[in-house]
Design a protein around this motif. Structure first.
Motif, PDB file in Angstrom:
ATOM      1  N   VAL A 199      86.611  61.546  29.788  1.00  0.00           N
ATOM      2  CA  VAL A 199      87.743  60.911  30.447  1.00  0.00           C
ATOM      3  C   VAL A 199      87.558  59.406  30.561  1.00  0.00           C
ATOM      4  CG1 VAL A 199      86.796  61.294  32.753  1.00  0.00           C
ATOM      5  CG2 VAL A 199      89.244  61.011  32.479  1.00  0.00           C
ATOM      6  N   SER A 200      86.316  58.965  30.684  1.00  0.00           N
ATOM      7  CA  SER A 200      86.043  57.535  30.810  1.00  0.00           C
ATOM      8  C   SER A 200      86.344  56.778  29.525  1.00  0.00           C
ATOM      9  CB  SER A 200      84.580  57.304  31.199  1.00  0.00           C
ATOM     10  OG  SER A 200      83.710  57.787  30.199  1.00  0.00           O
ATOM     11  N   GLU A 201      86.542  57.518  28.416  1.00  0.00           N
ATOM     12  CA  GLU A 201      86.868  56.897  27.139  1.00  0.00           C
ATOM     13  C   GLU A 201      88.363  56.920  26.847  1.00  0.00           C
ATOM     14  OE1 GLU A 201      83.625  57.840  23.968  1.00  0.00           O
ATOM     15  OE2 GLU A 201      83.864  59.667  25.188  1.00  0.00           O
ATOM     16  N   LEU A 202      89.117  57.670  27.642  1.00  0.00           N
ATOM     17  CA  LEU A 202      90.526  57.881  27.335  1.00  0.00           C
ATOM     18  C   LEU A 202      91.493  57.391  28.404  1.00  0.00           C
ATOM     19  CD1 LEU A 202      90.378  61.554  25.964  1.00  0.00           C
ATOM     20  CD2 LEU A 202      90.487  59.438  24.628  1.00  0.00           C
ATOM     21  N   ALA A 203      91.112  57.461  29.658  1.00  0.00           N
ATOM     22  CA  ALA A 203      92.111  57.324  30.724  1.00  0.00           C
ATOM     23  C   ALA A 203      91.657  56.435  31.862  1.00  0.00           C
ATOM     24  CB  ALA A 203      92.485  58.704  31.250  1.00  0.00           C
ATOM     25  N   ALA A 245      88.260  51.734  29.748  1.00  0.00           N
ATOM     26  CA  ALA A 245      88.335  52.290  28.405  1.00  0.00           C
ATOM     27  C   ALA A 245      89.338  51.518  27.556  1.00  0.00           C
ATOM     28  CB  ALA A 245      88.723  53.768  28.467  1.00  0.00           C
ATOM     29  N   PHE A 246      90.443  51.115  28.161  1.00  0.00           N
ATOM     30  CA  PHE A 246      91.451  50.362  27.417  1.00  0.00           C
ATOM     31  C   PHE A 246      90.900  49.017  26.962  1.00  0.00           C
ATOM     32  CE2 PHE A 246      95.106  47.554  26.890  1.00  0.00           C
ATOM     33  CZ  PHE A 246      95.946  48.354  26.113  1.00  0.00           C
ATOM     34  N   VAL A 247      90.114  48.377  27.817  1.00  0.00           N
ATOM     35  CA  VAL A 247      89.514  47.102  27.439  1.00  0.00           C
ATOM     36  C   VAL A 247      88.538  47.297  26.276  1.00  0.00           C
ATOM     37  CG1 VAL A 247      87.986  45.239  28.223  1.00  0.00           C
ATOM     38  CG2 VAL A 247      89.824  46.070  29.714  1.00  0.00           C
ATOM     39  N   ARG A 248      87.748  48.383  26.334  1.00  0.00           N
ATOM     40  CA  ARG A 248      86.745  48.627  25.300  1.00  0.00           C
ATOM     41  C   ARG A 248      87.370  49.060  23.979  1.00  0.00           C
ATOM     42  NH1 ARG A 248      84.145  51.447  29.568  1.00  0.00           N
ATOM     43  NH2 ARG A 248      84.855  53.414  28.623  1.00  0.00           N
ATOM     44  N   ASN A 249      88.346  49.958  24.069  1.00  0.00           N
ATOM     45  CA  ASN A 249      88.914  50.536  22.852  1.00  0.00           C
ATOM     46  C   ASN A 249      90.403  50.797  23.073  1.00  0.00           C
ATOM     47  OD1 ASN A 249      89.512  51.927  20.493  1.00  0.00           O
ATOM     48  ND2 ASN A 249      87.627  53.128  20.531  1.00  0.00           N
ATOM     49  N   PRO A 250      91.213  49.742  23.067  1.00  0.00           N
ATOM     50  CA  PRO A 250      92.640  49.919  23.379  1.00  0.00           C
ATOM     51  C   PRO A 250      93.359  50.844  22.404  1.00  0.00           C
ATOM     52  CG  PRO A 250      92.196  47.704  22.543  1.00  0.00           C
ATOM     53  CD  PRO A 250      90.877  48.332  22.824  1.00  0.00           C
ATOM     54  N   ARG A 251      92.941  50.842  21.132  1.00  0.00           N
ATOM     55  CA  ARG A 251      93.599  51.711  20.151  1.00  0.00           C
ATOM     56  C   ARG A 251      93.402  53.179  20.503  1.00  0.00           C
ATOM     57  NH1 ARG A 251      94.841  50.973  14.302  1.00  0.00           N
ATOM     58  NH2 ARG A 251      95.356  53.063  13.523  1.00  0.00           N
ATOM     59  N   LEU A 252      92.186  53.582  20.862  1.00  0.00           N
ATOM     60  CA  LEU A 252      91.910  54.972  21.205  1.00  0.00           C
ATOM     61  C   LEU A 252      92.717  55.409  22.423  1.00  0.00           C
ATOM     62  CD1 LEU A 252      90.186  57.548  20.714  1.00  0.00           C
ATOM     63  CD2 LEU A 252      88.537  56.586  22.347  1.00  0.00           C
ATOM     64  N   VAL A 253      92.742  54.594  23.447  1.00  0.00           N
ATOM     65  CA  VAL A 253      93.487  54.937  24.664  1.00  0.00           C
ATOM     66  C   VAL A 253      94.980  55.035  24.352  1.00  0.00           C
ATOM     67  CG1 VAL A 253      94.107  54.175  26.980  1.00  0.00           C
ATOM     68  CG2 VAL A 253      91.752  53.952  26.185  1.00  0.00           C
ATOM     69  N   TRP A 254      95.493  54.074  23.566  1.00  0.00           N
ATOM     70  CA  TRP A 254      96.904  54.120  23.201  1.00  0.00           C
ATOM     71  C   TRP A 254      97.230  55.417  22.459  1.00  0.00           C
ATOM     72  CZ3 TRP A 254     101.248  51.358  24.200  1.00  0.00           C
ATOM     73  CH2 TRP A 254     102.364  51.641  23.399  1.00  0.00           C
ATOM     74  N   GLU A 255      96.380  55.813  21.525  1.00  0.00           N
ATOM     75  CA  GLU A 255      96.644  57.001  20.734  1.00  0.00           C
ATOM     76  C   GLU A 255      96.572  58.274  21.579  1.00  0.00           C
ATOM     77  OE1 GLU A 255      93.841  56.557  17.552  1.00  0.00           O
ATOM     78  OE2 GLU A 255      95.287  55.476  16.292  1.00  0.00           O
ATOM     79  N   ARG A 277     100.083  48.720  27.370  1.00  0.00           N
ATOM     80  CA  ARG A 277      99.383  49.926  27.800  1.00  0.00           C
ATOM     81  C   ARG A 277     100.397  50.858  28.423  1.00  0.00           C
ATOM     82  NH1 ARG A 277      96.476  49.933  33.462  1.00  0.00           N
ATOM     83  NH2 ARG A 277      97.668  51.879  33.465  1.00  0.00           N
ATOM     84  N   PRO A 278     100.121  52.161  28.492  1.00  0.00           N
ATOM     85  CA  PRO A 278     101.054  53.076  29.155  1.00  0.00           C
ATOM     86  C   PRO A 278     101.246  52.681  30.619  1.00  0.00           C
ATOM     87  CG  PRO A 278      99.389  54.279  27.927  1.00  0.00           C
ATOM     88  CD  PRO A 278      98.940  52.863  27.952  1.00  0.00           C
ATOM     89  N   ASP A 279     102.488  52.805  31.085  1.00  0.00           N
ATOM     90  CA  ASP A 279     102.781  52.478  32.488  1.00  0.00           C
ATOM     91  C   ASP A 279     102.507  53.706  33.346  1.00  0.00           C
ATOM     92  OD1 ASP A 279     103.574  51.085  34.734  1.00  0.00           O
ATOM     93  OD2 ASP A 279     105.695  51.561  34.457  1.00  0.00           O
ATOM     94  N   VAL A 280     101.240  54.111  33.351  1.00  0.00           N
ATOM     95  CA  VAL A 280     100.799  55.248  34.147  1.00  0.00           C
ATOM     96  C   VAL A 280      99.560  54.837  34.940  1.00  0.00           C
ATOM     97  CG1 VAL A 280     101.698  56.924  32.488  1.00  0.00           C
ATOM     98  CG2 VAL A 280      99.320  56.172  32.321  1.00  0.00           C
ATOM     99  N   VAL A 281      99.304  55.584  35.996  1.00  0.00           N
ATOM    100  CA  VAL A 281      98.110  55.343  36.804  1.00  0.00           C
ATOM    101  C   VAL A 281      96.934  56.019  36.119  1.00  0.00           C
ATOM    102  CG1 VAL A 281      97.005  55.697  39.041  1.00  0.00           C
ATOM    103  CG2 VAL A 281      99.457  55.170  38.921  1.00  0.00           C
ATOM    104  N   MET A 282      95.960  55.216  35.718  1.00  0.00           N
ATOM    105  CA  MET A 282      94.762  55.760  35.090  1.00  0.00           C
ATOM    106  C   MET A 282      93.713  56.061  36.152  1.00  0.00           C
ATOM    107  SD  MET A 282      94.372  53.365  31.695  1.00  0.00           S
ATOM    108  CE  MET A 282      95.700  53.210  30.498  1.00  0.00           C
ATOM    109  N   PHE A 283      92.703  56.818  35.778  1.00  0.00           N
ATOM    110  CA  PHE A 283      91.620  57.139  36.702  1.00  0.00           C
ATOM    111  C   PHE A 283      90.957  55.833  37.168  1.00  0.00           C
ATOM    112  CE2 PHE A 283      92.057  61.128  34.390  1.00  0.00           C
ATOM    113  CZ  PHE A 283      91.983  62.050  35.421  1.00  0.00           C
ATOM    114  N   GLY A 284      90.743  55.759  38.475  1.00  0.00           N
ATOM    115  CA  GLY A 284      90.142  54.563  39.042  1.00  0.00           C
ATOM    116  C   GLY A 284      91.151  53.556  39.531  1.00  0.00           C
ATOM    117  N   GLU A 285      92.434  53.755  39.216  1.00  0.00           N
ATOM    118  CA  GLU A 285      93.485  52.862  39.697  1.00  0.00           C
ATOM    119  C   GLU A 285      94.175  53.483  40.910  1.00  0.00           C
ATOM    120  OE1 GLU A 285      95.160  50.420  35.912  1.00  0.00           O
ATOM    121  OE2 GLU A 285      95.820  52.509  36.040  1.00  0.00           O
ATOM    122  N   GLY A 286      94.594  52.662  41.844  1.00  0.00           N
ATOM    123  CA  GLY A 286      95.339  53.150  42.990  1.00  0.00           C
ATOM    124  C   GLY A 286      96.806  53.339  42.652  1.00  0.00           C
ATOM    125  N   LEU A 287      97.495  54.090  43.487  1.00  0.00           N
ATOM    126  CA  LEU A 287      98.931  54.254  43.300  1.00  0.00           C
ATOM    127  C   LEU A 287      99.625  52.922  43.522  1.00  0.00           C
ATOM    128  CD1 LEU A 287      99.517  57.619  45.218  1.00  0.00           C
ATOM    129  CD2 LEU A 287      99.267  57.280  42.761  1.00  0.00           C
TER     130      LEU A 287
END
Length: 259
Positions: A49-53, A57-67, A157-167
């Protein structure tokens, strides 16, 4: 399924003026939307999950998270709103004030027609740029991955709350205000017991609201309810609308298709 309700419960539902409904993964599942865990299979099972959401993860590998989120967006776009989605639209049109709060990110409530809608975890149908937060409802899928914001050039980036982000504070404030002002609070289907959402029924009761939960299994939401309908929402949705509103065309056909 024939639904009967005690007279006092039906009275509260029929005479309510300000209603809040809360939904989550249970209603999404009725339309075949997989949860994060269920979607984390096949090709995606090799990633943590730390690689996807997560934002990191987006900073490290934005293409993977986007996909990853593009895959989940595809699943949501293939799905169709179900009986419960449309029943909630009918209730919104009936009550003077009706607010729908959802944990789901699939966008099905919007596609069904819900408009006074608070998507606490965001939505896959939107993106926002990583640097400035500009919202985008359309983007070019044929070019750079991820696409770039047309306003500032930063990555979308997707306009969703990712893990580690607050509402999001604005949406949470809107939700809390609606809960405090409602006279009926409906918890519809299985909903994640995550704070502060898990406290919404308690907040509603503290302010004098009648709390009703529709769910097949016990949870914190059934424990805090004044009345519980122990069933899948989609099974009783058309009957509930009929009891409150009267006959609404189309719901019976939708329910038959869903069963």
């Amino acid at each position: 399924m024939t639904l009967t309700l005690p007279d006092d419960v039906l009275y509260r539902l029929i005479n309510a003026r300000r209603v809040v409904a809360l939904t989550g993964g249970g209603v999404a599942a009725e339309s075949g939307i997989p949860s994060f865990r269920e979607a984390h299979t096949g090709h995606w099972a090799q990633y943590d999950v730390s690689e996807l959401a997560t934002p990191q993860a987006f900073v490290r590998n934005p293409r993977l998270v986007w996909e990853w989120y593009a895959y989940r967006r595809m699943l949501a776009e293939r799905a169709q709103p179900g009986v419960t989605h449309y029943a909630l639209v009918d209730l919104e049109q009936h009550y003077p004030a009706f607010t729908l709060i959802t944990q789901s990110i699939d966008g099905l409530h919007w596609r069904a027609g819900s408009r006074d809608l608070i998507e606490l975890n965001g939505s896959l149908r939107r993106c926002r740029c990583f640097e400035s937060g500009h919202i985008a409802f359309a983007w070019d899928d044929d070019g750079e991955i991820p696409p770039r914001c047309v306003q500032c050039g930063s990555l979308l980036r997707p306009d969703v709350v990712m893990f580690g982000e607050g509402l999001p504070h604005h949406e949470l404030r809107r939700a809390r205000q609606a809960v405090e002002q409602c006279d009926v609070f409906l918890c519809v289907g299985t909903v994640g017991a995550i704070e502060p959402v898990a406290s919404f029924p308690f907040v509603a009761r503290r302010h004098g609201a009648f709390v009703m939960t529709i769910a097949p299994e016990d949870s914190i939401y059934t424990l805090m309810a004044d009345y519980v309908i122990a069933a899948q929402p989609g099974v009783i949705a058309s009957e509930l609308v009929r009891l409150i509103v009267g006959d609404v065309g189309g719901l019976e056909e939708l329910q038959a298709d869903a069963l």
